[in-house]
Design a protein around this motif. Structure first.
Motif, short mmCIF file in Angstrom:
data_model
loop_
_atom_site.label_atom_id
_atom_site.label_comp_id
_atom_site.label_asym_id
_atom_site.label_seq_id
_atom_site.Cartn_x
_atom_site.Cartn_y
_atom_site.Cartn_z
N GLY A 26 0.81 -1.21 0.00
CA GLY A 26 0.00 0.00 0.00
C GLY A 26 0.84 1.26 0.00
O GLY A 26 0.54 2.22 -0.71
N HIS A 27 1.93 1.25 0.78
CA HIS A 27 2.82 2.41 0.83
C HIS A 27 3.49 2.65 -0.53
O HIS A 27 3.61 3.79 -0.98
N ILE A 28 3.90 1.56 -1.18
CA ILE A 28 4.53 1.69 -2.50
C ILE A 28 3.55 2.30 -3.48
O ILE A 28 3.87 3.23 -4.22
N ILE A 29 2.32 1.78 -3.50
CA ILE A 29 1.30 2.29 -4.42
C ILE A 29 1.00 3.76 -4.13
O ILE A 29 0.90 4.58 -5.05
N GLU A 30 0.88 4.11 -2.86
CA GLU A 30 0.61 5.51 -2.49
C GLU A 30 1.74 6.43 -2.96
O GLU A 30 1.49 7.52 -3.46
N ARG A 31 2.98 6.00 -2.78
CA ARG A 31 4.12 6.82 -3.22
C ARG A 31 4.11 7.00 -4.74
O ARG A 31 4.39 8.09 -5.25
N LEU A 32 3.78 5.94 -5.47
CA LEU A 32 3.71 6.06 -6.93
C LEU A 32 2.57 6.98 -7.36
O LEU A 32 2.70 7.72 -8.33
N LYS A 33 1.46 6.97 -6.62
CA LYS A 33 0.34 7.85 -6.93
C LYS A 33 0.70 9.32 -6.76
O LYS A 33 0.12 10.20 -7.40
N GLU A 34 1.68 9.61 -5.88
CA GLU A 34 2.10 10.98 -5.63
C GLU A 34 2.92 11.55 -6.79
O GLU A 34 3.18 12.75 -6.82
N THR A 35 3.32 10.71 -7.73
CA THR A 35 4.13 11.16 -8.85
C THR A 35 3.25 11.39 -10.06
O THR A 35 2.06 11.08 -10.05
N ASN A 36 3.84 11.89 -11.11
CA ASN A 36 3.10 12.02 -12.36
C ASN A 36 3.60 10.98 -13.37
O ASN A 36 3.52 11.17 -14.57
N PHE A 37 4.14 9.85 -12.85
CA PHE A 37 4.62 8.79 -13.72
C PHE A 37 3.47 8.09 -14.41
O PHE A 37 2.38 7.95 -13.85
N THR A 38 3.73 7.62 -15.61
CA THR A 38 2.75 6.80 -16.31
C THR A 38 2.83 5.38 -15.75
O THR A 38 3.77 5.04 -15.03
#
Length: 67
Positions: A26-38
């Motif tokens: 969950g933490h990994i997913i949340e951190r990725l959501k904070e970016t504008n990465f595709t």
């Protein structure tokens, strides 16, 4: 989620390990959501992390890896 190594752990310890793994995921997913990465960027990032982890010896800790 894939199979975690739980051999030799009690049922309580297995449950705690699975719970912690879900929290980490969950933490990994949340951190990725904070970016504008595709999604493609995220896959590349996770694949590179996976390759780094897989190249380590089984006795190493995550803290000892160079990311």
């Amino acid at each position: 989620m894939g199979m975690l190594s739980v051999r030799g752990l009690s049922m309580k310890e297995q449950g705690e390990k699975l719970k912690k793994a879900r929290e980490v995921e969950g933490h990994i997913i949340e951190r990725l959501k904070e970016t504008n990465f595709t999604v493609r960027d995220c896959i590349v990032i996770l694949d590179e992390a996976k390759a780094t982890i897989q190249s380590a010896s089984k006795e190493q800790t995550i803290e000892s890896l160079n990311f």
